[in-house]
Design a protein around this motif. Structure first.
Motif, PDB file in Angstrom:
ATOM      1  N   UNK A 172       0.793  -1.237   0.000  1.00  0.00           N
ATOM      2  CA  UNK A 172       0.000   0.000   0.000  1.00  0.00           C
ATOM      3  C   UNK A 172       0.824   1.286   0.000  1.00  0.00           C
ATOM      4  N   UNK A 173       2.132   1.200   0.208  1.00  0.00           N
ATOM      5  CA  UNK A 173       2.940   2.412   0.324  1.00  0.00           C
ATOM      6  C   UNK A 173       2.897   3.291  -0.929  1.00  0.00           C
ATOM      7  N   UNK A 174       3.066   2.710  -2.151  1.00  0.00           N
ATOM      8  CA  UNK A 174       2.978   3.572  -3.337  1.00  0.00           C
ATOM      9  C   UNK A 174       1.611   4.241  -3.470  1.00  0.00           C
ATOM     10  N   UNK A 175       0.552   3.557  -3.053  1.00  0.00           N
ATOM     11  CA  UNK A 175      -0.785   4.156  -3.091  1.00  0.00           C
ATOM     12  C   UNK A 175      -0.838   5.371  -2.166  1.00  0.00           C
ATOM     13  N   UNK A 176      -0.287   5.212  -0.969  1.00  0.00           N
ATOM     14  CA  UNK A 176      -0.278   6.306  -0.004  1.00  0.00           C
ATOM     15  C   UNK A 176       0.515   7.509  -0.527  1.00  0.00           C
ATOM     16  N   UNK A 177       1.666   7.231  -1.160  1.00  0.00           N
ATOM     17  CA  UNK A 177       2.474   8.318  -1.704  1.00  0.00           C
ATOM     18  C   UNK A 177       1.717   9.070  -2.801  1.00  0.00           C
ATOM     19  N   UNK A 178       1.021   8.338  -3.659  1.00  0.00           N
ATOM     20  CA  UNK A 178       0.293   8.992  -4.755  1.00  0.00           C
ATOM     21  C   UNK A 178      -0.909   9.772  -4.245  1.00  0.00           C
ATOM     22  N   UNK A 179      -1.560   9.279  -3.198  1.00  0.00           N
ATOM     23  CA  UNK A 179      -2.671  10.032  -2.613  1.00  0.00           C
ATOM     24  C   UNK A 179      -2.159  11.317  -1.970  1.00  0.00           C
ATOM     25  N   UNK A 180      -0.987  11.240  -1.333  1.00  0.00           N
ATOM     26  CA  UNK A 180      -0.374  12.456  -0.776  1.00  0.00           C
ATOM     27  C   UNK A 180       0.027  13.405  -1.901  1.00  0.00           C
ATOM     28  N   UNK A 181       0.531  12.839  -2.992  1.00  0.00           N
ATOM     29  CA  UNK A 181       0.952  13.659  -4.130  1.00  0.00           C
ATOM     30  C   UNK A 181      -0.215  14.448  -4.703  1.00  0.00           C
ATOM     31  N   UNK A 182      -1.336  13.776  -4.912  1.00  0.00           N
ATOM     32  CA  UNK A 182      -2.477  14.475  -5.514  1.00  0.00           C
ATOM     33  C   UNK A 182      -3.089  15.470  -4.536  1.00  0.00           C
ATOM     34  N   UNK A 183      -2.973  15.193  -3.224  1.00  0.00           N
ATOM     35  CA  UNK A 183      -3.436  16.152  -2.225  1.00  0.00           C
ATOM     36  C   UNK A 183      -2.638  17.451  -2.336  1.00  0.00           C
ATOM     37  N   UNK A 184      -1.327  17.320  -2.441  1.00  0.00           N
ATOM     38  CA  UNK A 184      -0.484  18.498  -2.571  1.00  0.00           C
ATOM     39  C   UNK A 184      -0.689  19.234  -3.877  1.00  0.00           C
ATOM     40  N   UNK A 185      -0.771  18.486  -4.967  1.00  0.00           N
ATOM     41  CA  UNK A 185      -0.913  19.101  -6.283  1.00  0.00           C
ATOM     42  C   UNK A 185      -2.248  19.819  -6.427  1.00  0.00           C
ATOM     43  N   UNK A 186      -3.321  19.154  -6.026  1.00  0.00           N
ATOM     44  CA  UNK A 186      -4.631  19.789  -6.172  1.00  0.00           C
ATOM     45  C   UNK A 186      -4.785  20.934  -5.180  1.00  0.00           C
ATOM     46  N   UNK A 187      -4.380  20.665  -3.916  1.00  0.00           N
ATOM     47  CA  UNK A 187      -4.487  21.716  -2.916  1.00  0.00           C
ATOM     48  C   UNK A 187      -3.683  22.949  -3.292  1.00  0.00           C
ATOM     49  N   UNK A 188      -2.457  22.741  -3.742  1.00  0.00           N
ATOM     50  CA  UNK A 188      -1.628  23.864  -4.159  1.00  0.00           C
ATOM     51  C   UNK A 188      -2.200  24.597  -5.347  1.00  0.00           C
ATOM     52  N   UNK A 189      -2.754  23.836  -6.285  1.00  0.00           N
ATOM     53  CA  UNK A 189      -3.336  24.448  -7.476  1.00  0.00           C
ATOM     54  C   UNK A 189      -4.509  25.358  -7.157  1.00  0.00           C
ATOM     55  N   UNK A 190      -5.411  24.920  -6.283  1.00  0.00           N
ATOM     56  CA  UNK A 190      -6.584  25.747  -5.979  1.00  0.00           C
ATOM     57  C   UNK A 190      -6.220  26.927  -5.072  1.00  0.00           C
ATOM     58  N   UNK A 191      -5.193  26.757  -4.238  1.00  0.00           N
ATOM     59  CA  UNK A 191      -4.737  27.897  -3.435  1.00  0.00           C
ATOM     60  C   UNK A 191      -4.202  28.992  -4.353  1.00  0.00           C
ATOM     61  N   UNK A 192      -3.405  28.613  -5.342  1.00  0.00           N
ATOM     62  CA  UNK A 192      -2.878  29.610  -6.275  1.00  0.00           C
ATOM     63  C   UNK A 192      -3.977  30.204  -7.151  1.00  0.00           C
ATOM     64  N   UNK A 193      -5.067  29.483  -7.323  1.00  0.00           N
ATOM     65  CA  UNK A 193      -6.202  30.036  -8.055  1.00  0.00           C
ATOM     66  C   UNK A 193      -6.715  31.294  -7.342  1.00  0.00           C
ATOM     67  N   UNK A 194      -6.813  31.215  -6.006  1.00  0.00           N
ATOM     68  CA  UNK A 194      -7.254  32.379  -5.233  1.00  0.00           C
ATOM     69  C   UNK A 194      -6.182  33.451  -5.166  1.00  0.00           C
ATOM     70  N   UNK A 195      -4.922  33.034  -5.184  1.00  0.00           N
ATOM     71  CA  UNK A 195      -3.832  34.009  -5.175  1.00  0.00           C
ATOM     72  C   UNK A 195      -3.880  34.871  -6.435  1.00  0.00           C
ATOM     73  N   UNK A 196      -4.002  34.228  -7.575  1.00  0.00           N
ATOM     74  CA  UNK A 196      -4.039  34.975  -8.841  1.00  0.00           C
ATOM     75  C   UNK A 196      -5.338  35.766  -9.006  1.00  0.00           C
ATOM     76  N   UNK A 197      -6.407  35.310  -8.336  1.00  0.00           N
ATOM     77  CA  UNK A 197      -7.704  35.976  -8.465  1.00  0.00           C
ATOM     78  C   UNK A 197      -7.981  36.981  -7.359  1.00  0.00           C
ATOM     79  N   UNK A 198      -6.993  37.250  -6.511  1.00  0.00           N
ATOM     80  CA  UNK A 198      -7.217  38.098  -5.341  1.00  0.00           C
ATOM     81  C   UNK A 198      -7.816  39.457  -5.711  1.00  0.00           C
ATOM     82  N   UNK A 199      -7.295  40.078  -6.760  1.00  0.00           N
ATOM     83  CA  UNK A 199      -7.798  41.386  -7.175  1.00  0.00           C
ATOM     84  C   UNK A 199      -9.223  41.321  -7.683  1.00  0.00           C
ATOM     85  N   UNK A 200      -9.506  40.308  -8.501  1.00  0.00           N
ATOM     86  CA  UNK A 200     -10.853  40.147  -9.045  1.00  0.00           C
ATOM     87  C   UNK A 200     -11.851  39.781  -7.952  1.00  0.00           C
TER      88      UNK A 200
END
Length: 299
Positions: A45-73
């Protein structure tokens, strides 16, 4: 307001930036990719856990930057959001997004060099969308779809050789997300009926593709049908309503339903390759995502 309450509210604001309900749908992408690869996760199960952590970081980081770039709007259109409301700082959000993307790429690298490369591609595509892609009528939906397609392939990369056989699966979430992103362009002020019609056609293509995929793997076809029916009910009805009356409220409802139903899409894909039990396992994520969606914004 005392310091403890202030800190709690600030922590909640940064958590809101990551859109937890959406992150659960990203887990479903990876699990569907793992099912397509035929990986026996119970043995290791270790590779599964690593990939779930990976997608958590990638998606979470992506949507956070969505608000960063949209702060003015957002300061004009959605002043209640964490950054324009002052509950989260611009700098703090930038640091959070950077840390999450770094975690995502690092976690993927623990699985394979291919997983690392895909994670880097997803991170780059997410930032491109946040900064430029979402402002383009055609490129925006395609850009966001590529992020989701890459996320699915991140799951497939758990067994690197399987990527050559199943790369085409990325076209399904690409088309699905393109439909959602297209219709979402009117979620603030209302949309155009023509855009909604295009989104509805794209969603029809996705449903047809899922049925075709289930037919190719005939041993699981009957099990796939209920998942397709559920997806059709959850997505097509709100989309049809949004096309008939493209008000901001109807469009937001359609987008919200479409985003959360990504789990149903992934459960359908999972069932096509790994059978009913695995499909139901992925579908269990749907109630969790719906509950989180009542606490945190989805769009």
């Amino acid at each position: 307001m005392n310091t403890a309450t202030l800190n709690t509210n600030r922590l909640w604001a940064y958590l809101q930036l990551t859109r937890p309900a959406n992150i659960v749908t990203a887990w479903a992408d990876v699990l569907a990719g793992i099912a397509a690869a035929g990986f026996a996760g119970f043995d290791n199960p270790l590779p599964v856990a690593w990939l779930l952590l990976a997608t958590t970081g990638l998606y979470g980081g992506g949507v956070v930057f969505n608000d960063v770039f949209d702060a003015g709007l957002d300061a004009k259109e959605r002043p209640e959001r964490p950054i324009p409301s002052g509950r989260a700082t611009f700098r703090g959000a930038t640091v959070l997004g950077s840390v999450l993307l770094t975690i995502g790429v690092f976690a993927a690298a623990q699985v394979s060099s291919l997983s690392f490369s895909i994670a880097c591609g997803v991170a780059a595509a997410a930032l491109l969308y946040d900064a430029y892609g979402k402002h383009h009528t055609f490129f925006g939906p395609l850009n966001m779809g590529i992020c989701r397609g890459g996320n699915l392939l991140l799951g497939v990369s758990i067994l690197s050789p399987m990527l050559r056989e199943h790369w085409y699966l990325a076209l399904i979430p690409i088309t699905y997300i393109a439909a959602i992103t297209a219709i979402s362009q009117g979620e603030v002020h209302g949309g155009k009926r023509s855009t909604g019609v295009v989104a509805l056609i794209l969603m029809g293509v996705v449903i047809t593709g899922l049925l075709a995929l289930g037919w190719l793997n005939k041993s699981y076809f009957l099990a796939v049908i209920p998942f397709v029916i559920l997806l059709t009910w959850r997505v097509l009805l709100p989309f049809i309503q949004a096309v008939g009356e493209p008000s901001a409220e109807n469009i937001r409802t359609a987008v919200r339903s479409g985003v959360l139903s990504l789990i149903v899409l992934d459960a359908t894909l999972s069932c096509s390759f790994a059978g009913l039990p695995y499909g139901l396992l992925v579908l269990i994520l749907l109630p969790a995502s719906i509950i989180l969606a009542k606490l945190f914004a989805v769009t």
